[in-house]
Write a protein that holds these residues in place. Structure first.
Motif, PDB file in Angstrom:
ATOM      1  N   CYS A  31       2.448  -7.465   0.044  1.00 16.68           N
ATOM      2  CA  CYS A  31       2.587  -7.045   1.437  1.00 16.68           C
ATOM      3  C   CYS A  31       2.412  -5.527   1.465  1.00 16.68           C
ATOM      4  CB  CYS A  31       3.954  -7.421   2.000  1.00 16.68           C
ATOM      5  SG  CYS A  31       4.159  -6.857   3.723  1.00 16.68           S
ATOM      6  N   PRO A  32       1.643  -5.003   2.439  1.00 15.69           N
ATOM      7  CA  PRO A  32       1.427  -3.559   2.478  1.00 15.69           C
ATOM      8  C   PRO A  32       2.579  -2.788   3.114  1.00 15.69           C
ATOM      9  CG  PRO A  32       0.202  -4.609   4.236  1.00 15.69           C
ATOM     10  CD  PRO A  32       0.866  -5.716   3.462  1.00 15.69           C
ATOM     11  N   TRP A  33       3.523  -3.484   3.718  1.00 16.92           N
ATOM     12  CA  TRP A  33       4.642  -2.788   4.354  1.00 16.92           C
ATOM     13  C   TRP A  33       5.866  -2.809   3.445  1.00 16.92           C
ATOM     14  CZ3 TRP A  33       4.402  -5.111  10.013  1.00 16.92           C
ATOM     15  CH2 TRP A  33       3.257  -4.618  10.658  1.00 16.92           C
ATOM     16  N   ARG A  34       6.845  -1.983   3.805  1.00 14.22           N
ATOM     17  CA  ARG A  34       8.114  -1.915   3.064  1.00 14.22           C
ATOM     18  C   ARG A  34       9.253  -1.900   4.080  1.00 14.22           C
ATOM     19  NH1 ARG A  34       5.041  -3.346   0.032  1.00 14.22           N
ATOM     20  NH2 ARG A  34       4.472  -2.587  -2.056  1.00 14.22           N
ATOM     21  N   CYS A  35       9.405  -2.999   4.816  1.00 11.27           N
ATOM     22  CA  CYS A  35      10.448  -3.048   5.840  1.00 11.27           C
ATOM     23  C   CYS A  35      11.810  -2.818   5.192  1.00 11.27           C
ATOM     24  CB  CYS A  35      10.435  -4.393   6.551  1.00 11.27           C
ATOM     25  SG  CYS A  35       8.847  -4.736   7.315  1.00 11.27           S
TER      26      CYS A  35
END
Ligand code: SF4
Length: 208
Positions: A31-35
């Motif tokens: 996943c490219p995000w880091r929530c």
């Protein structure tokens, strides 16, 4: 040869990941995000070795024809992988319905997949301008709202969900999000309690 789907986890049987259907769930790697509240930290690195072999999963699914209704692709972010589209075709050829869990990061890829999807669970995390404070990525709020619009226009069976951490989303923000969803023709927002014990931002771990 095209790249195989990279799979970080697999659940062979569940009744809760696609409403009304018995499913297997494929957790796609990357996943490219880091929530900040993400509790799937091990699924985030895109180039981590695949924990499961996709061909083996296909063989397993073939043996479950008549016992399972559907296969759900979850993550991580499934649409981050170009290999998702052929994987969906393979699953459909086995006779299964297909569900997708997505944070709506890639609208163009999603629009290509829509005709092959029987149900989508779309995460909406915030108003567009408030996304970077959750995902850590500038400009990340545009794509998910485009995806909401695409799915509403296509009339894809859809559940829009918001994972709520009380320090990230207050009542006023929820109301704004519901109103904006109504504006694209989506009447219901499913608000889910945040499982923050494993949050990648340790400052969000409970008790708040
Ligand atoms: S919560 Fe979803 S979109 Fe956010 S980092 Fe985790 S897998 Fe990616």
């Amino acid at each position: 040869m095209s790249e195989k789907l990279r799979v970080g986890g697999f659940t062979p049987f569940t009744a809760i990941d696609f409403p009304g259907e018995l499913t297997a769930v494929v957790f796609c790697q990357g996943c490219p995000w880091r929530c900040r509240y993400c509790h799937n930290g091990e699924l985030l690195p895109a180039r981590a070795p695949s924990a499961y072999d996709w061909e083996q999963i296909l063989l397993f699914l073939a043996s479950r024809r008549g016992l399972l209704d559907a296969v759900v692709f979850s993550g991580g972010e499934p649409t981050a992988q170009g290999a998702l589209e052929p994987a969906i075709s393979q699953v459909r050829k086995l006779g299964f319905k297909v569900g997708l869990h997505t944070a709506g990061i890639y609208p163009r890829r999603l629009s290509r997949l829509i005709p092959s999807l029987d149900w989508v669970g779309l995460d909406i995390k915030a108003m567009p301008e408030d996304y970077p404070a959750i995902t850590g990525v500038d400009g990340s709020g545009v794509a998910p709202w485009q995806c909401a619009q695409l799915l509403a226009e296509a009339k894809t069976p859809l559940q829009v969900r918001l994972t709520r951490h009380p320090r990230l989303t207050d009542e006023a923000a929820l109301e704004q999000i519901r109103n904006k969803l109504h504006g694209v023709g989506i009447e219901h927002l499913e608000v889910q309690r945040c499982n923050s014990e494993q949050a990648i931002d340790q400052t969000l771990r409970f008790p708040p």
